[in-house]
Design an enzyme around this catalytic site. Structure first.
Site, short mmCIF file in Angstrom:
data_model
loop_
_atom_site.label_atom_id
_atom_site.label_comp_id
_atom_site.label_asym_id
_atom_site.label_seq_id
_atom_site.Cartn_x
_atom_site.Cartn_y
_atom_site.Cartn_z
N LYS A 1 2.08 -3.31 7.32
CA LYS A 1 2.40 -3.50 5.89
C LYS A 1 3.86 -3.09 5.61
O LYS A 1 4.56 -3.74 4.83
CB LYS A 1 1.44 -2.69 5.01
CG LYS A 1 0.01 -3.17 4.99
CD LYS A 1 -0.20 -4.57 4.42
CE LYS A 1 0.01 -4.66 2.93
NZ LYS A 1 -0.35 -5.99 2.40
N THR B 1 0.82 -1.21 0.00
CA THR B 1 0.00 0.00 0.00
C THR B 1 0.85 1.26 0.00
O THR B 1 1.99 1.24 0.50
CB THR B 1 -0.90 -0.01 1.26
OG1 THR B 1 -1.51 1.27 1.41
CG2 THR B 1 -0.10 -0.28 2.53
N ASP B 2 0.28 2.37 -0.50
CA ASP B 2 0.99 3.65 -0.43
C ASP B 2 1.05 4.19 1.00
O ASP B 2 1.79 5.13 1.28
CB ASP B 2 0.35 4.68 -1.38
CG ASP B 2 -1.12 4.98 -1.06
OD1 ASP B 2 -1.68 4.36 -0.13
OD2 ASP B 2 -1.70 5.85 -1.75
N GLU B 3 0.24 3.61 1.92
CA GLU B 3 0.21 4.14 3.29
C GLU B 3 1.53 3.96 4.02
O GLU B 3 1.78 4.62 5.03
CB GLU B 3 -0.93 3.49 4.09
CG GLU B 3 -2.28 3.77 3.48
CD GLU B 3 -3.45 3.56 4.43
OE1 GLU B 3 -3.22 3.40 5.63
OE2 GLU B 3 -4.59 3.55 3.94
N TYR C 1 -2.05 -0.51 10.93
CA TYR C 1 -2.15 -1.17 9.61
C TYR C 1 -0.94 -0.86 8.75
O TYR C 1 -0.26 -1.77 8.24
CB TYR C 1 -3.45 -0.74 8.90
CG TYR C 1 -3.43 -1.06 7.41
CD1 TYR C 1 -3.49 -2.37 6.96
CD2 TYR C 1 -3.35 -0.04 6.45
CE1 TYR C 1 -3.45 -2.68 5.59
CE2 TYR C 1 -3.33 -0.32 5.09
CZ TYR C 1 -3.37 -1.65 4.67
OH TYR C 1 -3.34 -1.94 3.33
P1 NAD Z 1 -9.73 -7.30 1.95
O1 NAD Z 1 -9.77 -7.02 3.41
O2 NAD Z 1 -10.93 -7.03 1.11
O3 NAD Z 1 -9.34 -8.83 1.70
C1 NAD Z 1 -8.33 -9.48 2.43
C2 NAD Z 1 -8.45 -10.98 2.18
O4 NAD Z 1 -7.41 -11.63 2.93
C3 NAD Z 1 -9.78 -11.58 2.65
O5 NAD Z 1 -10.30 -12.45 1.66
C4 NAD Z 1 -9.43 -12.33 3.91
O6 NAD Z 1 -10.26 -13.45 4.17
C5 NAD Z 1 -7.99 -12.75 3.63
N1 NAD Z 1 -7.21 -12.97 4.85
C6 NAD Z 1 -7.13 -12.15 5.94
N2 NAD Z 1 -6.34 -12.71 6.89
C7 NAD Z 1 -5.90 -13.90 6.36
C8 NAD Z 1 -5.09 -14.92 6.86
N3 NAD Z 1 -4.53 -14.85 8.09
N4 NAD Z 1 -4.83 -16.00 6.08
C9 NAD Z 1 -5.39 -16.10 4.84
N5 NAD Z 1 -6.22 -15.15 4.33
C10 NAD Z 1 -6.46 -14.07 5.08
O7 NAD Z 1 -8.44 -6.51 1.41
P2 NAD Z 1 -8.21 -5.78 0.02
O8 NAD Z 1 -8.70 -4.39 0.11
O9 NAD Z 1 -8.65 -6.67 -1.06
O10 NAD Z 1 -6.60 -5.72 0.05
C11 NAD Z 1 -5.83 -6.81 -0.46
C12 NAD Z 1 -4.36 -6.47 -0.34
O11 NAD Z 1 -4.08 -5.27 -1.06
C13 NAD Z 1 -3.89 -6.20 1.09
O12 NAD Z 1 -2.61 -6.73 1.25
C14 NAD Z 1 -3.87 -4.67 1.20
O13 NAD Z 1 -2.90 -4.26 2.14
C15 NAD Z 1 -3.46 -4.30 -0.21
N6 NAD Z 1 -3.93 -2.99 -0.68
C16 NAD Z 1 -5.25 -2.61 -0.58
C17 NAD Z 1 -5.66 -1.37 -1.10
C18 NAD Z 1 -7.12 -0.95 -1.04
O14 NAD Z 1 -7.41 0.19 -1.41
N7 NAD Z 1 -8.05 -1.77 -0.61
C19 NAD Z 1 -4.74 -0.52 -1.68
C20 NAD Z 1 -3.39 -0.92 -1.75
C21 NAD Z 1 -3.01 -2.17 -1.27
O1 DAU Z 2 -4.17 3.96 0.33
C1 DAU Z 2 -4.37 2.58 0.25
C2 DAU Z 2 -5.21 2.12 1.42
O2 DAU Z 2 -6.53 2.61 1.15
C3 DAU Z 2 -5.23 0.62 1.60
O3 DAU Z 2 -3.94 0.18 1.93
C4 DAU Z 2 -6.21 0.21 2.71
O4 DAU Z 2 -6.26 -1.19 2.80
C5 DAU Z 2 -7.57 0.75 2.34
O5 DAU Z 2 -8.48 0.45 3.38
C6 DAU Z 2 -7.50 2.26 2.13
O6 DAU Z 2 -7.23 2.96 3.37
P1 DAU Z 2 -7.99 4.33 3.76
O7 DAU Z 2 -7.94 4.48 5.21
O8 DAU Z 2 -7.51 5.45 2.92
O9 DAU Z 2 -9.48 3.96 3.24
P2 DAU Z 2 -10.93 4.15 3.88
O10 DAU Z 2 -11.91 3.78 2.82
O11 DAU Z 2 -11.06 3.50 5.20
O12 DAU Z 2 -11.00 5.73 4.09
C7 DAU Z 2 -10.83 6.63 3.01
C8 DAU Z 2 -10.90 8.04 3.57
O13 DAU Z 2 -12.24 8.29 4.02
C9 DAU Z 2 -10.00 8.27 4.78
O14 DAU Z 2 -9.49 9.59 4.72
C10 DAU Z 2 -10.94 8.14 5.97
C11 DAU Z 2 -12.26 8.62 5.42
N1 DAU Z 2 -13.48 8.02 6.00
C12 DAU Z 2 -13.57 6.65 6.00
C13 DAU Z 2 -14.69 6.04 6.52
C14 DAU Z 2 -14.78 4.53 6.57
C15 DAU Z 2 -14.51 8.82 6.48
O15 DAU Z 2 -14.44 10.07 6.43
N2 DAU Z 2 -15.62 8.21 6.99
C16 DAU Z 2 -15.76 6.85 7.05
O16 DAU Z 2 -16.80 6.35 7.57
#
Ligand code: NAD
Ligand code: DAU
Length: 348
Positions: free
Chosen positions: A160, A131-133, A156
């Site tokens: 990562k 992730t970019d975080e 989180y």
């Molecule tokens: P998600 O939470 O939707 O899915 C995570 C999956 O991992 C689920 O299917 C869950 O069952 C599985 N999982 C969790 N713990 C596990 C374990 N101990 N063993 C096996 N499986 C397990 O997450 P996502 O949003 O699809 O993110 C997927 C990956 O991409 C993560 O590594 C996250 O850090 C990264 N990522 C997410 C975003 C985003 O915007 N969502 C952005 C950049 C990177």
């Molecule tokens: O940048 C990549 C990341 O983006 C991934 O690594 C994470 O897995 C993914 O969850 C996401 O993280 P964020 O914290 O940026 O996403 P989230 O959707 O939780 O929140 C987006 C923005 O919206 C953040 O600034 C918090 C805000 N927010 C979120 C929720 C859930 C609100 O204002 N209200 C809310 O109820």
């Protein structure tokens, strides 16, 4: 690269299901083994369209269990790993960090250890999705590049970042053939409605308050999930071993502007008078340690691998809203039970 046995971890989650679908449909000579624990975020209903394909197999299991992983590597003769399994929601990492530390750090270490012990030549790829975080928080100017120093600020992002460091350490120390990518915020179908966009869509539909943390001025860089899956495909097949690629949408939005845009789209789709849904916007207590701005410079993947995002944001949002409105059963299933408890505890 063909006739591979590719282990995709976390393939039942949001991004993972899009990656599994793309690989199963596109690479018929490869076998795709989806290993997922099926936590609250994992859902096999995300994959019903490909579950009977001959080159697809699902294995339920936990990356915290190293012996189990070793067994899967042996039985399935795993040649490559695309590692997405993780605890992924920042708010949950604030209320309960330990599961993030164990899954994201120890789970990744387990996979690295098993790959190191089973793979005896270079004909493999261990691709870690991050992730970019990990780069921390930007002010008004600038972008995260692959050279930006790590400065994670939530449990989180710290978990990562730790896993990224371990992956690079296995490359430098043991010559494990690794690749990494760090992506911005994804959106699209099948995202669990704890994340901003699907949570807001669901609440707008149900006339519930739209909780905006703090001032709503925090900025995120949004990318269509299928564009992320395409980037993962390109990096897996063409990226250099030992390299990191940043992936982003060149698409920055403040949270409040984004939620207003969703309200406009949904007013139109639900036949409500313009401005109706925006009245649900409610400012709530800010997230602890809330990062101000994320923005990715994706020049490296663009110049070296020819990847660029394919979809305009407004078109992507429109498709996303349509998907949630058309898939009422999916959303009802995932928002029953535990979700209600999480929601009332978190937003009370
Ligand atoms: P998600 O939470 O939707 O899915 C995570 C999956 O991992 C689920 O299917 C869950 O069952 C599985 N999982 C969790 N713990 C596990 C374990 N101990 N063993 C096996 N499986 C397990 O997450 P996502 O949003 O699809 O993110 C997927 C990956 O991409 C993560 O590594 C996250 O850090 C990264 N990522 C997410 C975003 C985003 O915007 N969502 C952005 C950049 C990177
Ligand atoms: O940048 C990549 C990341 O983006 C991934 O690594 C994470 O897995 C993914 O969850 C996401 O993280 P964020 O914290 O940026 O996403 P989230 O959707 O939780 O929140 C987006 C923005 O919206 C953040 O600034 C918090 C805000 N927010 C979120 C929720 C859930 C609100 O204002 N209200 C809310 O109820």
């Amino acid at each position: 690269m063909s006739n591979r046995n590719i282990l995709i971890t976390g393939g039942a989650g949001f991004i993972g299901s899009h990656v599994v679908r793309l690989f199963v449909n596109k690479y018929k000579d490869d076998r795709i083994i989806n290993l997922d624990k099926l936590t609250y975020a994992g859902n096999l209903k995300n994959l019903t369209d490909i579950e009977n394909e001959p080159n697809y197999k699902f294995v339920k299991g936990d990356i915290q269990d190293k012996a189990f992983l070793a067994d899967v590597f042996e039985k399935e003769q795993i040649t490559d790993v695309i590692h997405l399994a993780a605890e992924s929601h920042v708010d949950r990492s604030i209320s309960g960090p330990m599961e993030f530390i164990i899954t994201n750090i120890v789970g990744t270490a387990n996979l690295l250890e098993v790959a190191r012990s089973k793979w005896t030549d270079d004909n493999h790829v261990f691709y870690h999705i991050s992730t970019d975080e990990v780069y921390g928080s930007l002010g008004e100017e600038g972008f995260f590049t692959e050279e930006t120093s790590y400065d994670p600020r939530s449990p989180y992002s710290a978990s990562k970042a730790s896993s990224d460091h371990l992956v690079r350490a296995y490359f430098h120390t043991y010559k494990l053939p690794v690749k990494l990518s760090n992506c911005s915020n994804n959106y699209g179908s099948h995202q669990f409605p704890e994340k901003l966009i699907p949570l807001m869509i669901n609440n707008i539909k149900n006339n519930k308050p739209l909780p905006i943390y703090g001032t709503g001025e925090n900025v995120r860089d949004w990318l269509w999930v299928e564009d992320h899956a395409r980037a993962i495909d390109v990096i897996f097949h063409k990226g250099e071993i030992g390299e990191t690629y940043n992936i982003g949408g060149w698409n920055e939005w403040t949270n409040i502007d984004l939620v207003n845009k969703l309200c406009e789209i949904m007013d139109e789709k639900l036949g409500r008078a313009s401005g109706t849904s925006a009245q649900l916007i409610t400012y709530v207590k800010d997230r602890a340690g809330h990062d101000m701005r994320y923005a990715i410079d994706a020049t490296k993947i663009k110049n070296e691998l020819g990847w660029v995002p394919s979809l305009e944001f407004e078109e992507g949002l429109d498709k996303t809203v349509d998907w949630y409105l058309d898939n009422e059963e999916w959303i009802n299933n995932v928002t029953s039970g535990d979700y209600q408890k999480y929601y009332s505890e978190h937003y009370s």
